[in-house]
Scaffold this active site. Sequence first.
Site, PDB file in Angstrom:
ATOM      1  N   GLU A  79       0.823  -1.211   0.000  1.00 59.86           N
ATOM      2  CA  GLU A  79       0.000   0.000   0.000  1.00 59.86           C
ATOM      3  C   GLU A  79       0.861   1.267   0.000  1.00 59.86           C
ATOM      4  O   GLU A  79       0.392   2.345   0.342  1.00 59.86           O
ATOM      5  CB  GLU A  79      -0.950  -0.019   1.199  1.00 59.86           C
ATOM      6  N   TYR A 125     -12.171  18.249  19.309  1.00 55.26           N
ATOM      7  CA  TYR A 125     -10.881  17.688  18.920  1.00 55.26           C
ATOM      8  C   TYR A 125     -10.945  16.997  17.566  1.00 55.26           C
ATOM      9  O   TYR A 125      -9.978  17.017  16.809  1.00 55.26           O
ATOM     10  CB  TYR A 125     -10.353  16.741  20.005  1.00 55.26           C
TER      11      TYR A 125
END
Length: 213
Positions: A79, A125
């Site tokens: 990948e 967040y």
Amino acid sequence: MTAIGSAATHAREEICSVGKSLFDRGLTAGSTGNISVRLDDGSLLMTPTNASLGDLDPAQLSHLDAEGRHLSGDKPTKEAFLHRCMYCEREGDGAVVHLHSTHSVAVSILRDTDPDDALPPLTAYFAMRIGRLPMVPYYAPGDADLAEAVAAQASAHHAVLLANHGPVVSGKTLRQAQYAIEELEETAKLFLLLHGRDIRPLTRDQADALRPR
């Protein structure tokens, strides 16, 4: 040791430390997931193929040049193209983390997941560390079209979710990428816990004020 050599040694050690932390906390399993860091000369250090993030050897990490040619170390992850297409679109970023983390993957499998923004801004967040999260359509592992689909989103987004696969997140530093992908996974977990219930995410204005620029 040269400055470049010292930086590379530190990067190797940090990749192994972050990988073990992610593995030990169940954020990746088996030989899934991969990590890379871009060095000052543009070359990449990357986790090898079929390697567990919980048991990495700094000396065996793959070293690739800026064009993706394998220079040394073990064979890179299959990948690797996901990392390279993020770096090509995000010149200021120095690290990429890709995981098959359970809750993020689960969100990518839900039929009603919004492909333009896969998770709502449940917390400040998440808005700060991820922003909008586009979902790339499913492609078979190794399909070159997946790289093109990720690259198309990467110029505007440092985090993408691959359908039926998992998240890919870049950051200026490896720690920044690590913390962002952990925040993504925790938000996915929250989202699934709350699924089917009335929720009160941040408003668009509240989220936009916090999202990374």
